[in-house]
Design a protein around this motif. Sequence first.
Motif, PDB file in Angstrom:
ATOM      1  N   TRP A   1       0.837  -1.205   0.000  1.00 41.07           N
ATOM      2  CA  TRP A   1       0.000   0.000   0.000  1.00 41.07           C
ATOM      3  C   TRP A   1       0.871   1.255   0.000  1.00 41.07           C
ATOM      4  O   TRP A   1       0.634   2.178  -0.771  1.00 41.07           O
ATOM      5  N   THR A   2       1.916   1.291   0.854  1.00 41.65           N
ATOM      6  CA  THR A   2       2.777   2.486   0.916  1.00 41.65           C
ATOM      7  C   THR A   2       3.454   2.740  -0.421  1.00 41.65           C
ATOM      8  O   THR A   2       3.556   3.889  -0.857  1.00 41.65           O
ATOM      9  N   GLN A   3       3.916   1.671  -1.053  1.00 43.75           N
ATOM     10  CA  GLN A   3       4.614   1.832  -2.323  1.00 43.75           C
ATOM     11  C   GLN A   3       3.680   2.330  -3.423  1.00 43.75           C
ATOM     12  O   GLN A   3       4.030   3.224  -4.199  1.00 43.75           O
ATOM     13  N   GLN A   4       2.486   1.775  -3.468  1.00 47.51           N
ATOM     14  CA  GLN A   4       1.523   2.202  -4.482  1.00 47.51           C
ATOM     15  C   GLN A   4       1.039   3.630  -4.246  1.00 47.51           C
ATOM     16  O   GLN A   4       0.915   4.410  -5.191  1.00 47.51           O
ATOM     17  N   GLN A   5       0.802   3.985  -3.002  1.00 48.55           N
ATOM     18  CA  GLN A   5       0.336   5.343  -2.693  1.00 48.55           C
ATOM     19  C   GLN A   5       1.424   6.364  -3.007  1.00 48.55           C
ATOM     20  O   GLN A   5       1.149   7.430  -3.573  1.00 48.55           O
TER      21      GLN A   5
END
Length: 150
Positions: free
Chosen positions: A18-22
Motif C-alpha cells: 500500500w505504501t509503495q503504491q500510494q
Amino acid sequence: MTTAEPGVANYDHDFYLWTQQQADLLRQRQFNRVDLDVENIAEEIESMGRREKHSIRSYLFNVMMHLLKWQYQPDRRGTSWELSIHNGRDQIAWQIKDSPSLRPQLSAFIDDVYPSVRRNTAGEPGLSQATFPEQCPFTVEQIISDYWPE
C-alpha cells in the motif's frame, strides 16, 4: 482503503505494498484517483510526526535519568552512563537538525517526561523520589549541551 480494485493494495492487508503504491500515485500527481487513499495517507503522516516527538522524548528521558544518577550517585559514575548521555545528546541534536520545529518544544517535553524520570531513577539502590527535586533541575541547554553535574 476498505475495498480495493484488482492490483491495488489494501491498507489493512498489505501495508508495505500500500505504501509503495500510494507513493507512486502521489509522485505521478494522481490526486483524483479513487485508489489514492487520502485519509490513511494523512493519518500516516500525522503518525510519523508523533513518532518524532516520541523519539525525542525517549532520548530526553535517558539523558535526564543519567544526569540525575551522575549528580546523586557520584561514586557509581561510569563509562556506560557517560556514553548514554553522549549518545542521547547526539540523537537529540540530530533530530533537532532534521526537524527544527521540535526545538521550541523541548521544555514542554522535559516537563512531561521528568516525573517518569524521577520515579524510575528512584528505583536505584539508595535513592527515593524524595531525593530529587519536584521539577527538573536541569535546563534545556544543560540537558542538550556538554553540561555535567558536580
